[in-house]
Write an enzyme that holds these catalytic residues in place. Structure first.
Site, PDB file in Angstrom:
ATOM      1  N   ALA A 286      -0.689   2.923   0.170  1.00  0.00           N
ATOM      2  CA  ALA A 286      -1.195   4.208   0.670  1.00  0.00           C
ATOM      3  C   ALA A 286      -0.983   5.309  -0.359  1.00  0.00           C
ATOM      4  O   ALA A 286      -1.896   6.079  -0.655  1.00  0.00           O
ATOM      5  CB  ALA A 286      -0.513   4.571   1.991  1.00  0.00           C
TER       6      ALA A 286
ATOM      7  N   LYS B 291     -13.560 -11.784  -0.594  1.00  0.00           N
ATOM      8  CA  LYS B 291     -13.483 -11.964   0.857  1.00  0.00           C
ATOM      9  C   LYS B 291     -14.855 -11.658   1.435  1.00  0.00           C
ATOM     10  O   LYS B 291     -15.402 -10.586   1.187  1.00  0.00           O
ATOM     11  CB  LYS B 291     -12.446 -11.007   1.444  1.00  0.00           C
ATOM     12  CG  LYS B 291     -12.488 -10.950   2.960  1.00  0.00           C
ATOM     13  CD  LYS B 291     -11.508  -9.959   3.544  1.00  0.00           C
ATOM     14  CE  LYS B 291     -11.832  -9.756   5.015  1.00  0.00           C
ATOM     15  NZ  LYS B 291     -10.948  -8.817   5.672  1.00  0.00           N
TER      16      LYS B 291
ATOM     17  N   SER C 159      10.611   6.244  -4.010  1.00  0.00           N
ATOM     18  CA  SER C 159      12.008   5.802  -4.065  1.00  0.00           C
ATOM     19  C   SER C 159      12.140   4.540  -4.920  1.00  0.00           C
ATOM     20  O   SER C 159      11.379   3.588  -4.747  1.00  0.00           O
ATOM     21  CB  SER C 159      12.490   5.495  -2.648  1.00  0.00           C
ATOM     22  OG  SER C 159      13.654   4.707  -2.708  1.00  0.00           O
TER      23      SER C 159
HETATM   24  C1  LIG Z   1       2.369  -8.315   8.264  1.00  0.00           C
HETATM   25  C2  LIG Z   1       1.399  -7.304   7.770  1.00  0.00           C
HETATM   26  C3  LIG Z   1       0.145  -7.705   7.347  1.00  0.00           C
HETATM   27  C4  LIG Z   1      -0.778  -6.753   6.906  1.00  0.00           C
HETATM   28  N1  LIG Z   1      -2.019  -7.162   6.525  1.00  0.00           N
HETATM   29  C5  LIG Z   1      -2.943  -6.228   6.185  1.00  0.00           C
HETATM   30  C6  LIG Z   1      -4.247  -6.610   5.783  1.00  0.00           C
HETATM   31  O1  LIG Z   1      -4.597  -7.788   5.698  1.00  0.00           O
HETATM   32  N2  LIG Z   1      -5.128  -5.631   5.458  1.00  0.00           N
HETATM   33  C7  LIG Z   1      -4.796  -4.306   5.520  1.00  0.00           C
HETATM   34  O2  LIG Z   1      -5.653  -3.456   5.262  1.00  0.00           O
HETATM   35  N3  LIG Z   1      -3.548  -3.937   5.840  1.00  0.00           N
HETATM   36  C8  LIG Z   1      -2.629  -4.846   6.173  1.00  0.00           C
HETATM   37  N4  LIG Z   1      -1.368  -4.449   6.495  1.00  0.00           N
HETATM   38  C9  LIG Z   1      -1.022  -3.023   6.399  1.00  0.00           C
HETATM   39  C10 LIG Z   1      -0.757  -2.668   4.932  1.00  0.00           C
HETATM   40  O3  LIG Z   1       0.246  -3.500   4.413  1.00  0.00           O
HETATM   41  C11 LIG Z   1      -0.300  -1.225   4.783  1.00  0.00           C
HETATM   42  O4  LIG Z   1      -1.163  -0.384   5.483  1.00  0.00           O
HETATM   43  C12 LIG Z   1      -0.306  -0.821   3.334  1.00  0.00           C
HETATM   44  O5  LIG Z   1       0.469  -1.690   2.557  1.00  0.00           O
HETATM   45  C13 LIG Z   1       0.195   0.591   3.165  1.00  0.00           C
HETATM   46  O6  LIG Z   1       1.575   0.693   3.284  1.00  0.00           O
HETATM   47  P1  LIG Z   1       2.214   2.094   2.962  1.00  0.00           P
HETATM   48  O7  LIG Z   1       1.938   2.436   1.550  1.00  0.00           O
HETATM   49  O8  LIG Z   1       1.823   3.057   4.003  1.00  0.00           O
HETATM   50  O9  LIG Z   1       3.781   1.854   3.174  1.00  0.00           O
HETATM   51  P2  LIG Z   1       4.854   1.112   2.243  1.00  0.00           P
HETATM   52  O10 LIG Z   1       4.291   0.012   1.447  1.00  0.00           O
HETATM   53  O11 LIG Z   1       5.998   0.787   3.169  1.00  0.00           O
HETATM   54  O12 LIG Z   1       5.332   2.227   1.219  1.00  0.00           O
HETATM   55  C14 LIG Z   1       6.260   3.234   1.584  1.00  0.00           C
HETATM   56  C15 LIG Z   1       6.680   3.983   0.320  1.00  0.00           C
HETATM   57  O13 LIG Z   1       7.494   5.095   0.704  1.00  0.00           O
HETATM   58  C16 LIG Z   1       8.607   5.155  -0.158  1.00  0.00           C
HETATM   59  N5  LIG Z   1       9.695   5.859   0.515  1.00  0.00           N
HETATM   60  C17 LIG Z   1      10.226   5.604   1.745  1.00  0.00           C
HETATM   61  N6  LIG Z   1      11.247   6.452   1.967  1.00  0.00           N
HETATM   62  C18 LIG Z   1      11.349   7.258   0.860  1.00  0.00           C
HETATM   63  C19 LIG Z   1      12.220   8.313   0.464  1.00  0.00           C
HETATM   64  N7  LIG Z   1      13.217   8.743   1.257  1.00  0.00           N
HETATM   65  N8  LIG Z   1      12.026   8.894  -0.747  1.00  0.00           N
HETATM   66  C20 LIG Z   1      11.041   8.478  -1.588  1.00  0.00           C
HETATM   67  N9  LIG Z   1      10.203   7.489  -1.252  1.00  0.00           N
HETATM   68  C21 LIG Z   1      10.357   6.877  -0.050  1.00  0.00           C
HETATM   69  C22 LIG Z   1       8.918   3.711  -0.484  1.00  0.00           C
HETATM   70  O14 LIG Z   1       9.688   3.612  -1.670  1.00  0.00           O
HETATM   71  C23 LIG Z   1       7.511   3.166  -0.672  1.00  0.00           C
HETATM   72  O15 LIG Z   1       7.085   3.431  -1.984  1.00  0.00           O
HETATM   73  C24 LIG Z   1      -0.421  -5.385   6.895  1.00  0.00           C
HETATM   74  C25 LIG Z   1       0.861  -4.988   7.279  1.00  0.00           C
HETATM   75  C26 LIG Z   1       1.760  -5.934   7.716  1.00  0.00           C
HETATM   76  C27 LIG Z   1       3.125  -5.472   8.125  1.00  0.00           C
END
Ligand SMILES: Cc1cc2nc3c(=O)[nH]c(=O)nc-3n(C[C@H](O)[C@H](O)[C@H](O)COP(=O)(O)OP(=O)(O)OC[C@H]3O[C@@H](n4cnc5c(N)ncnc54)[C@H](O)[C@@H]3O)c2cc1C
Length: 514
Positions: free
Chosen positions: A16, A82, A43
């Site tokens: 994200a 895909k 982080s």
């Molecule tokens: C089992 C599973 C299967 C999935 N399959 C799919 C799929 O097939 N297709 C799809 O579109 N989506 C899928 N998703 C969803 C997808 O993985 C997420 O939407 C995507 O990876 C985005 O994650 P994110 O970046 O929001 O969060 P995260 O990857 O969790 O990133 C969070 C970030 O915040 C940072 N952070 C947290 N706290 C702090 C802090 N205090 N200070 C500084 N930094 C901090 C961390 O270091 C990290 O960099 C799946 C999810 C799961 C759980």
């Protein structure tokens, strides 16, 4: 005196955070560095979720727009093509129960709705095969393009499967080397507010205080800025979508020549479903299930039974999930994207596409000054709430159409109080008129358009009563569309390369750049 919005701070460096950074930076590159800056704080201690390997065709135009080479993407992210999803055992649970949700539109979609014609005379074909070639292409394990097809062009519409652990670092390199994004590796420990309640800065352990005009919360399940700091509540949706736990594994291929599936395989289980995603180097396989209906041990047994011998010696990683989303997505000068905004089970790969759409909206509507930000926020919230609602409906549709009653999980999914009102109304309407492109799926960039509903409804045996005379006038148009589909199917099956062969060629020789 207006307060210009010039410094955007993204907190979080998962898919994200980096996708949002890339989309905003690519759009505002010409203003940088004099009039616009983008900082991503991540982080070094909290790992990214590192799953999420199925995407939507929007990612092609997103990668193209941010200036990534498709060849580099294949080489560095272990990507594969895909072409949709195959749903097995969702309708009856029998061994021969499966259907495709492909990514191409039914033939002649804007001129004629083929559903009623197919319902009256299926000619022994599944709905997918009667209206588009992609199911057969997937059956044959063929790629959606040839090595001579330029980057991002397609002979059959496609998205990607990718290695989530490699995608965020790939985007990071692109953002910092090509798009002018400042990367700060530091833990946010405190969030400071201004007197009016806006976020003034994030205070980090390693890099001190970082001020900004607009903050994007991409901190995943922590939702550090929008949820924890600004106190925006979480709208739980587990009463509609029950799955709350995932067990994820990485499975090696038997040999480096094993075929790579060119679609996600989703196989229903007794209290959830197993995903199976083929990358060039390995498969990503996991079980998403409801812990209210099944224990971890039983879920792991089902996962191992699905994978077979290849799972020996591989331990699954357990991930707790929470179905739902923030009550609002943009509050004051903070907007959440990705898991920080919400999470729904990955049945139709809806998370990354929602990240792309949210980031695009932020980039395009980037408020010039604080004075207009609340107006932009209101629009963003209306749009994003609509999208979450439609995705919830679409995911629930898969459960509601099932005829499985073998476990409490499937029976509970049919309880009327678990089915959103809008979906109940649509199901009633569709008994008499099939969905089509001018239905109420009228938003530009609808995540799941009417064609998606058609593939799932008629793939799962839904019946719509249509009077013969109501469609008689378009019979020739429908016949022509079906014939065109047959011709196109034969042509593509004869001409497309095998999926693994094309990926090998892309890695060795590259695609023709655009
Ligand atoms: C089992 C599973 C299967 C999935 N399959 C799919 C799929 O097939 N297709 C799809 O579109 N989506 C899928 N998703 C969803 C997808 O993985 C997420 O939407 C995507 O990876 C985005 O994650 P994110 O970046 O929001 O969060 P995260 O990857 O969790 O990133 C969070 C970030 O915040 C940072 N952070 C947290 N706290 C702090 C802090 N205090 N200070 C500084 N930094 C901090 C961390 O270091 C990290 O960099 C799946 C999810 C799961 C759980």
């Amino acid at each position: 005196m207006v307060s210009p919005v010039r410094n955007v701070v993204i907190v979080g460096g998962g898919t994200a955070g980096w996708l949002t950074a890339a989309i905003i930076a690519a759009k505002h590159r010409s203003r940088m560095p004099a009039n616009f800056s983008l900082t991503l704080v991540e982080s070094p201690n909290v790992p990214i979720i590192g799953v999420g390997e199925g995407t939507w065709p929007t990612l092609r135009s997103t990668l193209h727009k941010i200036g990534v080479s498709e060849t580099d993407f294949f080489r560095e992210c272990d990507a594969a093509f895909k072409q949709g999803a195959l749903f097995a055992k969702w309708t009856t649970g029998a061994d021969d129960d499966f259907y495709y949700h492909p990514l191409v539109l039914p033939q002649g979609f804007s001129q004629v709705n083929l559903v009623p014609h197919w319902l009256r005379d299926s000619q022994g074909q599944s709905f997918c095969d009667a209206v588009c070639p992609q199911g057969k292409i997937c059956d044959d394990g063929l790629a959606p393009k040839a090595i001579t097809t330029p980057e991002y062009d397609a002979l059959a519409n496609y998205a990607y499967h990718l290695n989530a652990g490699k995608f965020a670092p790939f985007l990071q390199r692109h953002c910092t080397e090509k798009l002018g994004v400042r990367h700060v590796l530091a833990d946010v420990q405190q969030v400071k507010l201004t007197e009016n309640g806006d976020i003034k800065s994030v205070v980090t352990e390693q890099a001190g205080e970082i001020e900004g005009d607009l903050f994007v919360d991409c901190t995943g399940f922590a939702s550090l800025l929008l949820g924890k700091t600004l106190g925006v509540g979480f709208k739980d949706c587990s009463d509609v979508l029950f799955c709350d736990t995932a067990l994820a594994m990485q499975i090696p291929y038997e040999s480096e020549h094993s075929p790579i599936a060119t679609h996600t395989i989703s196989t229903a289980q007794s209290a959830g479903w197993v995903w199976d995603i083929g990358l060039p180097t390995r498969r990503g396989v996991g079980h998403v299930f409801s812990s209210r209906h099944q224990s971890d041990e039983a879920a792991e047994r089902e996962l191992r039974a699905y994978v077979g011998d290849a799972a020996k010696g591989v331990s699954p990683r357990k991930i707790k999930l929470r179905a739902g989303h923030r009550e609002t997505f943009w509050k004051r000068n903070c907007v959440a994207v990705g898991i920080a905004a919400g999470f729904l089970e990955p049945l139709e790969s809806s998370a990354i596409v929602l990240i792309e759409l949210s980031a695009k909206l932020i980039a395009e509507q980037m408020p010039v000054c604080r004075e207009v930000m609340d107006i932009v926020a209101e629009r963003f919230n209306a749009n994003t709430s609509y999208r979450w609602g439609r995705i919830i409906d679409f995911l629930k549709l898969h459960y509601v159409l099932s005829k499985r009653r073998d476990t409490a999980f499937w029976r509970d999914n049919m309880l009327p109080e678990t089915i959103p009102d809008r979906l109940q109304d649509l199901l009633l309407l569709w008994r008499y008129q099939p969905p089509w492109f001018h239905d109420e799926f009228d938003r530009v960039e609808e995540v799941f358009p009417a064609a998606s509903y058609q593939y799932v409804l008629y793939g799962m045996g839904f019946r719509t009563e249509v009077e013969a005379d109501a469609i008689a006038g378009e019979a020739r148009l429908a016949q022509r569309a079906r014939r065109e589909n047959e011709v196109q199917t034969e042509r593509l099956r004869a001409g497309l390369p095998r999926h693994r062969d094309l990926i090998r060629k892309i890695v060795e020789r590259g695609l023709q750049p655009v």
